[in-house]
Design a protein around this motif. Structure first.
Motif, short mmCIF file in Angstrom:
data_model
loop_
_atom_site.label_atom_id
_atom_site.label_comp_id
_atom_site.label_asym_id
_atom_site.label_seq_id
_atom_site.Cartn_x
_atom_site.Cartn_y
_atom_site.Cartn_z
N MET A 136 5.62 -1.53 43.71
CA MET A 136 7.22 -1.33 43.16
C MET A 136 7.37 -2.35 42.37
N ALA A 137 6.05 -3.42 42.18
CA ALA A 137 6.71 -4.72 41.07
C ALA A 137 6.64 -3.97 39.29
N GLN A 138 4.92 -3.48 39.55
CA GLN A 138 4.74 -2.80 38.79
C GLN A 138 6.05 -1.82 37.83
N LYS A 139 7.00 -0.47 38.56
CA LYS A 139 7.96 0.30 38.59
C LYS A 139 8.87 -0.72 38.33
N GLN A 140 8.94 -1.86 38.77
CA GLN A 140 10.44 -2.42 38.47
C GLN A 140 10.25 -2.49 36.81
N GLN A 141 8.76 -3.22 36.76
CA GLN A 141 9.26 -3.59 35.40
C GLN A 141 9.11 -2.11 34.10
N VAL A 142 8.15 -1.29 34.82
CA VAL A 142 8.46 -0.16 33.71
C VAL A 142 9.99 0.09 33.17
N GLU A 143 10.25 0.35 34.36
CA GLU A 143 11.44 0.78 33.79
C GLU A 143 12.99 -0.64 33.30
N THR A 144 12.88 -1.35 33.58
CA THR A 144 13.16 -2.79 33.26
C THR A 144 12.74 -2.25 31.50
N LYS A 145 11.05 -2.51 31.04
CA LYS A 145 10.66 -1.93 29.89
C LYS A 145 11.49 -0.52 29.27
N ARG A 146 11.88 0.61 30.01
CA ARG A 146 12.56 1.91 29.44
C ARG A 146 13.78 1.49 29.22
N HIS A 147 14.55 0.79 30.20
CA HIS A 147 15.75 0.24 29.93
C HIS A 147 16.14 -0.40 28.40
N ILE A 148 14.87 -1.40 28.28
CA ILE A 148 14.93 -2.40 27.51
C ILE A 148 14.99 -1.30 26.05
N ASP A 150 15.19 1.95 26.23
CA ASP A 150 16.41 2.40 25.26
C ASP A 150 17.77 2.02 24.55
N ALA A 151 17.68 1.52 25.42
CA ALA A 151 18.80 0.34 24.88
C ALA A 151 18.10 -0.38 23.24
N PHE A 152 17.29 -0.49 22.97
CA PHE A 152 16.65 -1.15 21.43
C PHE A 152 16.88 0.33 20.36
N ASN A 153 16.53 1.01 20.88
CA ASN A 153 16.42 2.68 20.11
C ASN A 153 17.93 3.03 19.86
N SER A 154 18.54 2.82 21.21
CA SER A 154 19.92 3.62 20.77
C SER A 154 20.92 2.10 19.29
N HIS A 155 20.94 1.15 19.76
CA HIS A 155 21.47 -0.07 18.96
C HIS A 155 20.84 -0.07 18.19
N PHE A 156 19.14 -0.15 18.09
CA PHE A 156 18.03 -0.09 16.53
C PHE A 156 18.18 1.02 15.18
N VAL A 206 12.23 -2.90 11.15
CA VAL A 206 13.39 -2.71 11.58
C VAL A 206 14.65 -3.15 10.60
N LEU A 207 14.52 -4.19 10.16
CA LEU A 207 15.11 -4.91 8.73
C LEU A 207 14.74 -3.80 7.48
N GLU A 208 13.26 -3.72 7.11
CA GLU A 208 13.08 -3.02 5.77
C GLU A 208 13.50 -1.53 6.06
N GLN A 209 13.75 -0.91 7.12
CA GLN A 209 14.27 0.49 7.14
C GLN A 209 15.48 0.32 7.19
N SER A 210 16.45 -0.70 7.67
CA SER A 210 18.11 -0.52 7.34
C SER A 210 18.64 -0.78 6.41
N SER A 211 17.30 -1.91 5.31
CA SER A 211 17.99 -1.76 4.54
C SER A 211 17.74 -0.86 3.38
N LYS A 212 16.74 -0.35 3.41
CA LYS A 212 16.51 0.68 2.20
C LYS A 212 17.48 2.32 2.99
#
Length: 691
Positions: A136-148, A150-156, A206-212
């Motif tokens: 369950m702890a591993q699942k919680q960590q995986v869920e947290t990483k997945r949310h992070i 998703d948030a990273f992909n949606s923002h950056f 990400v900085l290089e990609q956004s600059s291009k």
């Protein structure tokens, strides 16, 4: 009612006298006393007594001997009965408690059995629970990483569709483009957070990609703005709004923004130059201009021709500035802020010239000036042709004034640092050079007329012609804006060319004339020039100088007239004779011995004076009648007559003083004839005759 004490009275002896024995009697008395004391000391406000009395009242007890004997027994009986009932009730409670105790013992036994079963179950399931907890702890960590993630992909990160919209030239520059560009700029800015972590690899990627992506987006926007500038209709507010927004965004790249401005200036320069050619020569295909004659139609009138060209340039400048103001300034300081942000993000683009903050109004004026460079070049060619092809000095000066007027107008419109002002300065200087050259040619042409002054001392013809031209020049200057900004010095240069050479010629003629003709001629010339200049406020200093010069010549004429009065009247000989006489009595007494005051000479002088006085003013005025100002003739003659009257008063006072001294010295003797008798005129009579 029978008293409580009636039944308890002490028995009396049988004889009715005393108790049976003394001791019994004593104890009875003491008991009675104690009872009485107890009753009397009892407080009936006590709660126990009140409760007892209420109980008695409830039982309706009467105070009888029987009742008093049984009440204690009844009460004790009731207490015993109550206690029995209580004991019975507690027995029942005890039975219930026994049953409860049995139930509790049974439950305790069951609980002990359950604890045994649970302990056995825990021993069997413990490893499974530990493993499940870890999962369950591993699942919680995986869920947290997945949310992070998703948030990273949606923002950056942006989608492929958004990347295509942002960078592909096939996609239009619309609202979706600007929204995507704004998001990528935010991603580029937020990369600072990633670069602040321990692992900077992701941030750098990400900085290089956004600059291009940003560079590609700005290049796309830059090319789109250039295409729009080629066909930009400044009168269309919708197109202006889209281009205005694009320029505001493109300003974040100062180099691209400046390149767009340069391209726009070149395009507008070509368009305005073509429009100017059309306005000059006209076109048969332009139906809108069929009712308006081309500017070259009035080429035969040089002043109007130049004025129409300048007016067209001014109108085009106003229209261009208004249109570009909507395009570049209507959003306030947003372009300024965008350029400042671009310089901060790309500090290597900053130079020493960029130390001053961006000024939108100044940049707008510079852009309008660059748009008009082609028109200014053609305007300069045409205007210089007009200036050089005419030899009329007044025309050259009128053109210079007209150019000066528009120079001031353009200065207010585009600022004092506009490049267009250099054109106007050049044209104005060219016109003034032509004016000076034409004036000098004219002066050289009339040099032969400077030799002889007119016989009537009137202003010579060359001065009249010069004043006629000066009148036109002063009117032209007065109607130009230069007259309000540079009153004195501006027109003094004109006077130096258009008036001073002719006045100098008059001065040379004046020096060759005898008085009073020389002063009359000088005053006439100055009055003619003053009549022209006094109409304008910007010639006040020169008019004041002329007034001073006229006053000097007038003073010489007054002196001449005064000399005429004293010489013609014969008074001069008397004044010369009295010149050496002081106020001392001996000196005054010697007046009678002077040759001029001898009887024959004094009588002759008196007769000569009488002959002179009747027509003295008219004869004196005749001497300077050639003055153009009758007022000055009168004033000069009257001033000279006033000085003559003062001279006469002086002579009269000396004669009277001499007669007084002679009269005192010859007392008792026959007195000689008084000087007053030989010279009878009084100063009052003289003033009346000469008034």
């Amino acid at each position: 009612m029978t008293s409580y004490f009636d039944g308890h009275s002490t028995p009396i002896s049988q004889d009715g006298l005393t108790p049976a024995t003394p001791s019994v009697t004593s104890r009875g008395v003491n008991a009675l006393s104690s009872r009485i004391t107890s009753v009397l000391s009892a407080s009936y406000a006590d709660r126990d007594i009140r409760d007892a009395l209420e109980t008695l009242d409830v039982r309706d007890v009467r105070n009888t001997a029987e009742t008093r004997r049984r009440i204690r027994l009844d009460v004790q009986k009731e207490v015993i009965q109550c206690n029995g009932e209580i004991v019975k009730d507690f027995g029942e409670v005890a039975q219930q408690l026994k049953r409860i105790g049995s139930a509790i013992d049974s439950l305790n036994k069951y609980c002990a059995d359950m604890r045994g079963h649970i302990a056995a179950a825990n021993r069997e399931t413990g490893p499974v629970l530990e493993e499940a907890t870890g999962l369950m702890a591993q699942k919680q960590q995986v869920e947290t990483k997945r949310h992070i993630l998703d948030a990273f992909n949606s923002h950056f990160l942006i989608s492929e569709t958004e990347a295509t919209i942002l960078t592909s030239t096939a996609e239009p520059v619309n609202e979706l483009f600007f929204q995507t560009l704004t998001r990528v700029k935010r991603i580029h800015h937020d990369c600072e957070v990633l670069l602040g972590t321990e692992d900077q690899t992701l941030g750098l990627e990400v900085l290089e990609q956004s600059s291009k992506q940003l560079n590609a987006a700005f290049q796309k926007l830059y090319r789109w703005v250039q295409r729009e500038f080629k066909t930009l209709d400044l009168e269309n507010p919708q197109i202006s709004a889209s281009v205005r927004r694009s320029l505001r965004v493109l300003a974040e790249r100062p180099a691209l923004f400046q390149s767009c401005l340069d391209f726009f200036a070149e395009a507008r320069e070509s368009i305005l130059l073509d429009s100017f050619y059309v306005a000059l020569s006209g076109t048969a295909t332009d139906e809108q201009n069929m009712s308006t004659k081309p500017i070259e139609f009035h080429a035969h009138d040089p002043l109007r021709y130049v004025g129409d060209m300048l007016a067209w340039a001014h109108s085009a400048t106003v229209s261009e500035r208004e249109a570009l103001e909507v395009l570049f300034i209507s959003d306030g300081d947003e372009i300024k802020r965008s350029i400042q942000a671009g310089l901060e993000s790309e500090p290597w683009l900053r130079s020493e010239e960029d130390q001053e903050p961006f000024d939108g109004r100044k940049a707008l004026n510079q852009l309008v000036s660059r748009d008009l460079i082609g028109v200014a070049r053609l305007l300069r060619q045409r205007t210089e042709q007009v200036i050089q092809s005419h030899e009329d000095a007044s025309l050259a000066y009128k053109i210079a004034n007209l150019i000066g007027f528009y120079k001031k107008t353009f200065s207010k419109l585009l600022g004092g640092e506009s490049e267009i002002l250099d054109l106007f300065n050049t044209l104005e200087e060219s016109a003034m050079r032509q004016f000076r050259a034409n004036m000098r040619d004219h002066v050289a042409a009339v040099q032969s007329e400077f030799a002889v002054a007119p016989a009537d001392f009137s202003p010579p013809d060359f001065l009249e012609e010069a004043l006629q031209m000066l009148r036109a020049l002063a009117k032209s200057y007065d109607t130009s804006i230069a007259a309000t900004d540079d009153d004195e010095s501006g027109f003094n240069k004109v006077l130096a060319e258009a008036l001073d050479p002719f006045l100098n010629g008059c001065e040379n003629l004046y020096k060759g004339l005898p008085p009073p003709g020389s002063d009359i001629f000088a005053i006439n010339c100055l009055l003619a020039a003053k009549a022209v200049l006094s109409q304008y406020s910007f010639t006040a200093d020169r008019v004041s100088e002329m007034d001073d010069t006229i006053s000097e010549h007038s003073a010489r004429l007054v002196e001449y007239q005064h000399e005429y009065f004293t010489h013609t009247s014969g008074l001069k000989s008397l004044l010369e004779a009295l010149s050496d006489i002081s106020d001392a009595p001996e000196s005054i007494a010697s007046i009678a011995s002077l040759e001029a005051f001898q009887p024959e000479a004094l009588i002759e002088t008196s007769q000569h004076l009488d002959e002179f006085l009747p027509s003295a003013l008219m004869d004196a005025a005749e001497n300077i009648k050639q003055l153009r100002s009758r007022k000055m003739v009168t004033e000069i003659t009257e001033d000279a007559a006033g000085r003559f009257c003062s001279d006469f008063e002086y002579v009269e006072s000396r004669i009277l003083a001499a007669d007084e001294l002679l009269k005192e010295a010859e007392q008792g003797e026959e007195a000689p004839m008084a000087l007053r008798d030989m010279f009878p005129r009084t100063s009052g009579e003289i003033r009346v005759l000469l008034s």
